[in-house]
Scaffold this active site. Structure first.
Site, PDB file in Angstrom:
ATOM      1  N   ASP A   1       0.825  -1.211   0.000  1.00 44.53           N
ATOM      2  CA  ASP A   1       0.000   0.000   0.000  1.00 44.53           C
ATOM      3  C   ASP A   1       0.858   1.259   0.000  1.00 44.53           C
ATOM      4  O   ASP A   1       2.050   1.216   0.307  1.00 44.53           O
ATOM      5  CB  ASP A   1      -0.875   0.015   1.259  1.00 44.53           C
ATOM      6  CG  ASP A   1      -2.207  -0.673   1.017  1.00 44.53           C
ATOM      7  OD1 ASP A   1      -2.468  -1.085  -0.126  1.00 44.53           O
ATOM      8  OD2 ASP A   1      -2.976  -0.804   1.981  1.00 44.53           O
TER       9      ASP A   1
ATOM     10  N   LYS B   1      -2.408   4.724  -4.251  1.00 38.34           N
ATOM     11  CA  LYS B   1      -2.676   5.819  -5.191  1.00 38.34           C
ATOM     12  C   LYS B   1      -1.440   6.108  -6.022  1.00 38.34           C
ATOM     13  O   LYS B   1      -0.330   6.085  -5.530  1.00 38.34           O
ATOM     14  CB  LYS B   1      -3.027   7.077  -4.398  1.00 38.34           C
ATOM     15  CG  LYS B   1      -4.479   7.142  -4.092  1.00 38.34           C
ATOM     16  CD  LYS B   1      -4.816   8.466  -3.443  1.00 38.34           C
ATOM     17  CE  LYS B   1      -6.209   8.386  -2.879  1.00 38.34           C
ATOM     18  NZ  LYS B   1      -6.413   9.061  -1.644  1.00 38.34           N
TER      19      LYS B   1
ATOM     20  N   MET C   1      -7.049   9.490   9.604  1.00 38.32           N
ATOM     21  CA  MET C   1      -7.651  10.086   8.393  1.00 38.32           C
ATOM     22  C   MET C   1      -8.587  11.243   8.754  1.00 38.32           C
ATOM     23  O   MET C   1      -9.684  11.362   8.207  1.00 38.32           O
ATOM     24  CB  MET C   1      -8.443   9.009   7.616  1.00 38.32           C
ATOM     25  CG  MET C   1      -7.554   7.902   7.103  1.00 38.32           C
ATOM     26  SD  MET C   1      -8.467   6.594   6.271  1.00 38.32           S
ATOM     27  CE  MET C   1      -8.874   5.521   7.632  1.00 38.32           C
TER      28      MET C   1
HETATM   29  N1  SAH Z   1      -3.619   0.496   9.129  1.00 40.01           N
HETATM   30  C1  SAH Z   1      -3.007   1.775   9.418  1.00 40.01           C
HETATM   31  C2  SAH Z   1      -3.981   2.921   9.247  1.00 40.01           C
HETATM   32  C3  SAH Z   1      -4.457   3.079   7.830  1.00 40.01           C
HETATM   33  S1  SAH Z   1      -5.529   4.452   7.657  1.00 40.01           S
HETATM   34  C4  SAH Z   1      -2.447   1.751  10.846  1.00 40.01           C
HETATM   35  O1  SAH Z   1      -2.727   0.828  11.593  1.00 40.01           O
HETATM   36  O2  SAH Z   1      -1.698   2.665  11.188  1.00 40.01           O
HETATM   37  C5  SAH Z   1      -4.411   5.699   7.156  1.00 40.01           C
HETATM   38  C6  SAH Z   1      -4.240   6.710   8.260  1.00 40.01           C
HETATM   39  O3  SAH Z   1      -3.328   6.216   9.235  1.00 40.01           O
HETATM   40  C7  SAH Z   1      -3.649   8.016   7.823  1.00 40.01           C
HETATM   41  O4  SAH Z   1      -4.618   8.865   7.250  1.00 40.01           O
HETATM   42  C8  SAH Z   1      -3.139   8.556   9.132  1.00 40.01           C
HETATM   43  O5  SAH Z   1      -4.194   9.049   9.921  1.00 40.01           O
HETATM   44  C9  SAH Z   1      -2.620   7.292   9.789  1.00 40.01           C
HETATM   45  N2  SAH Z   1      -1.180   7.082   9.553  1.00 40.01           N
HETATM   46  C10 SAH Z   1      -0.610   6.008   8.995  1.00 40.01           C
HETATM   47  N3  SAH Z   1       0.739   6.139   8.988  1.00 40.01           N
HETATM   48  C11 SAH Z   1       1.013   7.312   9.574  1.00 40.01           C
HETATM   49  C12 SAH Z   1       2.205   8.025   9.869  1.00 40.01           C
HETATM   50  N4  SAH Z   1       3.420   7.521   9.584  1.00 40.01           N
HETATM   51  N5  SAH Z   1       2.104   9.216  10.478  1.00 40.01           N
HETATM   52  C13 SAH Z   1       0.907   9.730  10.812  1.00 40.01           C
HETATM   53  N6  SAH Z   1      -0.252   9.122  10.545  1.00 40.01           N
HETATM   54  C14 SAH Z   1      -0.215   7.926   9.939  1.00 40.01           C
END
Ligand code: SAH
Length: 284
Positions: free
Chosen positions: A63, A85, A200
């Site tokens: 992803d 994307k 998000m």
């Molecule tokens: N499965 C992922 C979340 C996916 S949804 C998890 O467990 O972390 C995607 C959202 O995750 C982003 O919009 C943001 O809110 C958060 N996110 C993921 N990686 C991030 C990072 N390195 N820094 C800040 N927010 C992050």
């Protein structure tokens, strides 16, 4: 008594790599899909099982949020397929991704489906598995450190602390259509926990702030926005719930970002080990 096998005859331990190679990890069988969380960004935060999967898979379907540095750990010859994307084009359809996973597994590949953070935290991992079940494809889940825990730790915010909160709410600020999710009970959420961790949430943060204040949340509560958490470009901004609109008008927080509402922000003053004076290693 015999020495444990991890201790060499001279009393020293085997190196980390030797030890990892000899661990009895589950075999990655052909025709299986492993749905693996890569952690929030810093490569060191991936699990040993994630590393083992990178070393044993035939194809990695990854992803957008997976740090490319993590993909360097694959063994030579592994195919890498991007499922996020691309340059402003719409995301690959979820249906196309699951069909691709099924196709690869049916062709006898060891398929590593790699996702940012944890695959079951706002990562559609459950949906992908449902399709695998329907297609009769065997799979394994490897949890990862989610951004809403790991990202907070790298910003010096303990997700819980006995002096500030005994509960945490995780929610997404975004539904399938990109809007603020209507099926979150904002009224109830507003006052249910001192700490709310939002994924998000940047795009709809103004509306979310309004809904939380309308639900009875104190407009003076601190909002912390952690961008690019755990990565060298990590940045952290603070505002208050009532000032969110003005804040967003003057600053556009970088994404991906985790938004944290609540008093655990105070701990950052003393616990900011990563960006503050305690930082020793820029990669982490
Ligand atoms: N499965 C992922 C979340 C996916 S949804 C998890 O467990 O972390 C995607 C959202 O995750 C982003 O919009 C943001 O809110 C958060 N996110 C993921 N990686 C991030 C990072 N390195 N820094 C800040 N927010 C992050």
């Amino acid at each position: 008594m015999d020495k444990p096998s991890k201790i060499k005859a001279d009393g020293t331990a085997h190196s980390g790599f030797a030890r990892l190679d000899s661990e009895p990890f589950p075999a990655f069988e052909p025709g299986w899909v492993w749905l693996v969380g890569a952690g929030p960004g810093a490569p060191g935060l991936m699990s040993l099982l994630c590393y083992h999967a990178l070393q044993s898979s035939d194809v990695v379907v990854y992803d957008a949020l997976v740090n490319p540095d993590i993909l360097k750990w694959v063994r030579p010859g592994t195919a890498l397929e991007y499922a996020g994307k691309r340059g402003g084009k719409p995301s690959a359809q979820q249906r196309d991704i699951t069909l691709r996973l099924i196709e690869l597994a049916e062709a006898g590949k060891r398929v590593l489906r790699l996702k940012g953070g944890d695959p079951f935290m706002f990562g559609r991992g459950g949906e992908e598995c449902q399709h695998l079940v329907k297609a009769g494809i065997p799979f394994r889940i490897v949890p990862g450190i989610t951004a809403g825990i790991g990202g907070l730790a790298y910003a010096g915010l303990p997700a819980t602390h006995r002096d500030t909160n005994h509960s945490v709410i995780f929610l997404t600020g975004h539904d399938a259509s990109g809007k603020m999710p209507a099926n979150v009970n904002w009224q109830a959420v507003a006052t249910a926990s001192p700490v709310i961790v939002m994924y998000m949430a940047v795009k709809n943060l103004d509306e979310i702030a309004d809904a939380l204040i309308a639900g009875g949340r104190d407009p003076d509560d601190t909002v912390t926005i952690i961008s690019h958490a755990t990565l060298p470009g990590q940045s952290v901004a603070h505002t208050t719930l009532g000032a969110v609109r003005a804040f967003l008008a003057s600053a556009e927080p970088a994404t991906p970002a985790i938004v944290v509402l609540g008093p655990i922000a105070e701990w950052r003053e003393v616990l900011d080990w990563y960006q503050g004076a305690l930082r020793e290693n820029p990669v982490g």
